[in-house]
Design an enzyme around this catalytic site. Structure first.
Site, short mmCIF file in Angstrom:
data_model
loop_
_atom_site.label_atom_id
_atom_site.label_comp_id
_atom_site.label_asym_id
_atom_site.label_seq_id
_atom_site.Cartn_x
_atom_site.Cartn_y
_atom_site.Cartn_z
N HIS A 124 -23.03 21.26 29.83
CA HIS A 124 -23.34 19.62 29.72
C HIS A 124 -23.02 19.22 28.41
CE1 HIS A 124 -25.23 15.79 30.47
NE2 HIS A 124 -25.13 15.84 31.51
N GLU A 126 -24.53 16.91 26.98
CA GLU A 126 -25.96 16.81 26.01
C GLU A 126 -26.47 18.03 25.78
OE1 GLU A 126 -29.40 15.17 28.47
OE2 GLU A 126 -30.71 16.40 27.38
#
Ligand code: SF4
Length: 283
Positions: A124, A126
């Site tokens: 991901h 993030e």
């Protein structure tokens, strides 16, 4: 038919802020501005942004000196930011402040000599960004069983991807207790996700059908839909009002509506309007 809209449906604080910064930057610029990857996991809103001059690029090499790059709410790594600055790009940083907090804590833990563990999905954006702040030694753990092969460390510091469930963080922390003599945990989970899920589940108990609106590529929308379905209420995940079908509403006395963090208000309103119209036809 009663239509019950969940509280906290749609844009969270971080996505709202990113949209505002993007629209303002596009309005200031005489040229298109860019995001690396879609600014939001919602194809309709991405299209809307494109029409207003916010374009998606897949590679930093496609941008040149003087171009404007907006950093998504997921954030990015310091190395990437340096590369962008070296290309003389104008940076509009829309990293969500909650993500910034996780990045800074990971950086601090690493500087203080902790083995940093990030609880989240390794691929991901993030998490990739937080990893960048935590340095090369940091590790990503998705679930408790992933800790089995980790070596024992004297000092372990934990942060979480903002959209993790508290339950999963708790399980990983318990597993790591056995792997270190000192464990420092920062709960960096964002409450917007928890509140949205709680509000949806609260409504799911009181209705005959749940409609969950959001991009099929949006992880938080899919999780919201699966939580509603697991609660036992028939659940439909849709992206737009056009997907609603009249037969779904036959015999339904109350329908609940919720939406993921990347679903814009105009799509939610379209769905509610269409539900009202279909209800009129059915009665
Ligand atoms: S879900 Fe939370 S951390 Fe993520 S962008 Fe929204 S407000 Fe920020």
């Amino acid at each position: 038919m009663k239509i019950v809209r969940a509280e906290n449906a749609g844009f969270c604080f971080g996505v709202k802020r990113a949209m505002k910064l993007a629209f303002e930057a596009a309005a200031r610029s005489t040229k298109p501005i860019y995001s690396l990857g879609p600014l939001i996991h919602n194809p309709q809103q991405v299209e809307f942004l494109t029409q207003r001059g916010v374009h998606v690029v897949s590679d930093l090499d496609l941008l040149g000196s003087g171009d404007t790059l907006i950093i998504r709410s997921h954030g990015t790594s310091p190395v990437f930011l340096e590369e962008a600055k070296a290309k003389n790009l104008t940076i509009v940083d829309a990293t969500c402040p909650f993500v910034v907090k996780a990045q800074k804590l990971a950086q601090r833990l690493a500087a203080e000599g902790y083995q940093v563990i990030i609880v989240g999905e390794g691929d991901h954006p993030e998490v990739i960004g937080i990893m960048g702040f935590a340095g090369n030694e940091a590790r990503v753990v998705e679930k408790a069983s992933d800790t089995r092969d980790l070596p024992t460390e004297p000092r372990v510091g934990i942060v979480a991807q903002t959209t993790q469930s508290l339950d999963n963080l708790r399980k990983v922390v318990c597993a790591l207790l056995e792997k270190s003599s000192e464990l420092k945990v920062f709960n960096t989970i964002c409450h917007a996700t928890t509140h949205r899920q709680e509000a949806a589940l609260d409504i799911a108990k009181k209705v005959d059908l749940m409609i969950v609106i959001g991009g099929y590529n949006s992880a938080n929308t899919s999780r919201l839909a699966s939580l509603c379905a697991q609660s036992g209420v028939p659940t439909r995940h849709i992206e737009t009002a056009d997907e609603l079908e009249a037969p779904w509403l036959e015999g339904i006395a109350a329908v609940g509506v919720t939406a993921g963090a990347s679903t814009p208000e105009w799509i939610i309103e379209d769905v509610v309007d269409r539900l009202e119209a279909l209800d009129g036809k059915n009665s």
